[in-house]
Design a protein around this motif. Structure first.
Motif, PDB file in Angstrom:
ATOM      1  N   VAL A   8       0.637  -1.464   0.061  1.00 56.74           N
ATOM      2  CA  VAL A   8       0.216   0.068  -0.409  1.00 56.74           C
ATOM      3  C   VAL A   8       0.590   1.647  -0.185  1.00 56.74           C
ATOM      4  O   VAL A   8       0.622   2.133  -1.023  1.00 56.74           O
ATOM      5  N   GLY A   9       2.394   1.023   0.502  1.00 62.56           N
ATOM      6  CA  GLY A   9       2.644   2.567   0.489  1.00 62.56           C
ATOM      7  C   GLY A   9       3.417   2.156  -0.571  1.00 62.56           C
ATOM      8  O   GLY A   9       3.608   3.637  -1.305  1.00 62.56           O
ATOM      9  N   LEU A  10       4.271   1.275  -1.132  1.00 61.62           N
ATOM     10  CA  LEU A  10       4.059   1.999  -2.467  1.00 61.62           C
ATOM     11  C   LEU A  10       3.878   2.001  -3.394  1.00 61.62           C
ATOM     12  O   LEU A  10       3.749   3.455  -3.816  1.00 61.62           O
ATOM     13  N   LYS A  11       2.057   1.355  -3.541  1.00 67.33           N
ATOM     14  CA  LYS A  11       1.073   2.195  -4.216  1.00 67.33           C
ATOM     15  C   LYS A  11       1.120   3.782  -3.982  1.00 67.33           C
ATOM     16  O   LYS A  11       1.183   3.950  -5.362  1.00 67.33           O
ATOM     17  N   GLN A  12       0.793   4.004  -2.729  1.00 66.93           N
ATOM     18  CA  GLN A  12       1.100   5.435  -2.978  1.00 66.93           C
ATOM     19  C   GLN A  12       1.537   6.549  -3.015  1.00 66.93           C
ATOM     20  O   GLN A  12       1.815   7.125  -3.769  1.00 66.93           O
ATOM     21  N   GLU A  13       3.546   5.329  -3.079  1.00 65.15           N
ATOM     22  CA  GLU A  13       4.487   6.539  -3.808  1.00 65.15           C
ATOM     23  C   GLU A  13       4.180   6.634  -5.506  1.00 65.15           C
ATOM     24  O   GLU A  13       4.566   7.683  -5.890  1.00 65.15           O
ATOM     25  N   MET A  14       4.123   5.359  -5.842  1.00 71.76           N
ATOM     26  CA  MET A  14       4.005   5.302  -7.391  1.00 71.76           C
ATOM     27  C   MET A  14       2.977   6.255  -8.072  1.00 71.76           C
ATOM     28  O   MET A  14       2.656   6.665  -8.730  1.00 71.76           O
ATOM     29  N   GLU A  15       1.783   6.113  -7.378  1.00 76.21           N
ATOM     30  CA  GLU A  15       0.740   7.205  -7.120  1.00 76.21           C
ATOM     31  C   GLU A  15       1.386   8.539  -7.586  1.00 76.21           C
ATOM     32  O   GLU A  15       0.785   9.153  -8.014  1.00 76.21           O
ATOM     33  N   VAL A  16       2.091   9.039  -5.728  1.00 74.07           N
ATOM     34  CA  VAL A  16       2.321  10.652  -6.148  1.00 74.07           C
ATOM     35  C   VAL A  16       3.488  10.589  -7.482  1.00 74.07           C
ATOM     36  O   VAL A  16       3.868  11.787  -8.208  1.00 74.07           O
TER      37      VAL A  16
END
Length: 545
Positions: free
Chosen positions: A317-325
């Motif tokens: 979930v943290g990686l996904k958020q970083e990729m979205e950013v």
């Protein structure tokens, strides 16, 4: 003792004669100050004191006629009032004073002869207060009772409250009974006539008293005959009842033996069944414990895997958020580069227009300068365009790679969610299985407790059967004529100390040593038992409970 009895009886005859003669000549009701009446009470008191046993106390020896007179209250219920009045009179503190008050009240009721006759009939009770040679214990006492019947013709009104009955000194005054030799013949004749009248009244009163006594005796004889017939009938019924009870006892013995055998067989079978069930329960409990341990280990392993998956999911979930950013930043950069490209295209158009303007204005210039300038300008524009296209291509490739990575992360997230749901389902299944195992274990423990309770009840029933068997065939019933004294206190039996059987051991005791009652297995209601059996049965009952 015989001389004293004779003298006292003579004085009693003389005092009663003088009292009757003087009362008839007086012709009115006598009071407590009348001298012949006072002397009569003194003589009667001396007769009652003759041969009286002394009672020992802390102060010393004490002789009081109040003890035997108190017995009249128990023998004659109609004398309860005068006994209560004598006890409750104010100012009287001694037993002698109460006895004197009692005699005064009995004389006013005209019941002195009746009360003393009832007392004289109870020689066994009087023996506790008088010696063997006392006047009340010999024939002179019965004669005195007959003489007192003549006093029923006398009316007396005595005031007792104001007199000091405790400290009066009883001394016989013989001067009242001495005759004057100088009396005339007329006085002798009057005395003879008075004596004849007194004898007539005395005989009439005696006859009336004897007729009443005969009537009472006849009524008592009739009641005794009826009672005797009833007792014979009750004895016959009791004999029949005893025979039937003996037959029932034999039947109960046979039933008890059969019940004892069946109960022993049932107890053995119940013990074997309980042992088999106990072994089965132990084996089942051991298997359940093993299953529970395996399930518990699986549960811990699944819990650990779930925690690891949750941590990995959090990382994804943290990686996904970083990729979205990063995607947002990339889109912003792309928009900025597109704006820059549009601005360059606008500048290119402006340069083209400028070139045209310059071409029109500089027609005088040579073609070489124009061609050189145009070629340089094209080269610069081409280079700039190639740089922009390369940057756009790299940006497009990075964006595609980021979209692929994002898609892979989304797939991983979906797969992790699926695994998490599977773990949650497995956790709920394990929880249900654990609850079922706990319920099964509780049911088996409850069944084991019920088996233990059933086994204890069977043991208690066996103890009851043993007690019944012991009560039916263990102790012999002692006959009444075989016992002359209480088995516990060793006191001789008498009219006042009766015999009582203990329903548990069958021995004979007095009332004080067998006053307890308990419910026995062979009797439906509480029955009399001796003190020893009472304590033993209570101890056994407390240990059984």
């Amino acid at each position: 003792m015989a001389i004293e009895r004779s003298n006292l009886l003579s004085m009693m005859k003389l005092s009663i004669k003088v009292l009757i003669q003087s009362s008839l000549s007086l012709g009115r009701t006598m009071d407590s100050e009348y001298p012949p009446l006072q002397q009569f009470f003194v003589v009667l008191e001396q007769c009652l004191k003759h041969g009286l046993k002394a009672k020992k106390s802390f102060i010393g020896q004490n002789k009081s006629i109040w003890g035997p007179l108190e017995l009249v209250e128990k023998l004659c219920p109609e004398s309860v009032n005068i006994a209560t009045s004598a006890r409750d009179l104010p100012g009287i503190k001694t037993g002698l004073g109460r006895a004197r008050a009692w005699l005064h009240l009995a004389l006013m009721q005209k019941k002195v002869a009746d009360y003393l006759k009832t007392l004289l009939d109870q020689k066994d009770l009087l023996s506790e207060f008088y010696d063997s040679g006392a006047l009340m214990m010999e024939e002179e006492g019965a004669v005195m009772g007959g003489l007192l019947v003549g006093l029923n013709v006398i009316d007396a009104n005595l005031c007792i409250k104001g007199e000091d009955l405790d400290s009066q000194v009883g001394v016989i005054d013989f001067s009242l009974y001495l005759k004057d030799p100088a009396n005339s013949e007329t006085q002798k004749d009057d005395a003879k006539m008075t004596a004849i009248l007194d004898q007539k009244h005395y005989i009439e009163e005696l006859n009336r008293h004897l007729s009443g006594t005969v009537t009472d005796l006849q009524a008592k004889m009739d009641s005794l005959e009826k009672t005797n017939s009833k007792l014979v009938e009750e004895l016959t019924a009791a004999t029949d009842r005893i025979n039937s009870l003996q037959e029932e006892q034999e039947q109960l013995k046979r039933q008890n033996e059969s019940i004892l055998q069946s109960s022993q067989k049932k107890e053995e079978a119940a013990l074997q069944d309980s042992q088999v069930e106990l072994e089965t329960y132990k084996q089942t409990r051991q298997g359940l414990d093993e299953m529970y341990n395996v399930v518990w280990k699986q549960y811990k392993e699944e819990k650990r895997i779930r925690q690891e998956l949750e941590r990995e999911l959090e990382l994804q979930v943290g990686l996904k958020q970083e990729m979205e950013v990063a995607m947002k930043l990339l889109e912003k950069d792309t928009h900025e580069k597109q704006d820059t490209l549009a601005a360059l295209r606008l500048q290119l158009d402006q340069v083209k227009t400028l070139n045209l303007q310059m071409f029109h204005k500089a027609q005088v210039n040579t073609d070489w300068y124009v061609f050189l300038f145009a070629s340089m300008l094209r080269q610069n524009v081409h280079l700039y365009k190639l740089g922009l296209e390369n940057e756009l291509r790299t940006e497009r490739e990075q964006r595609q790679s980021l979209q692929k990575a994002l898609q892979r992360e989304q797939d991983n997230s979906v797969e992790l969610r699926t695994q998490l749901q599977q773990l949650q389902g497995l956790h709920s299944d394990l929880k249900q299985e654990k609850q079922q195992l706990q319920q099964t274990c509780e049911q088996q423990e409850q069944a084991l407790q019920e088996m233990g309770l059933h086994l204890s009840q069977s043991k208690l029933k066996m103890e009851d059967f043993k007690e019944v068997n012991k009560a039916l065939k263990g102790h012999a019933w002692l006959k009444d004529d075989e016992a002359t004294q209480c088995k516990q206190c060793q006191k001789e039996f008498s009219i006042s100390r009766r015999k009582h059987h203990c329903r548990n051991c069958g021995d004979i005791y007095c009332n004080n040593c067998s006053s307890n009652e308990l419910a026995l297995p062979s009797y439906p209601r509480p029955v009399r038992v001796c003190d020893m059996c009472h304590s033993l049965l209570l101890q056994r009952s407390s240990s059984t409970s």
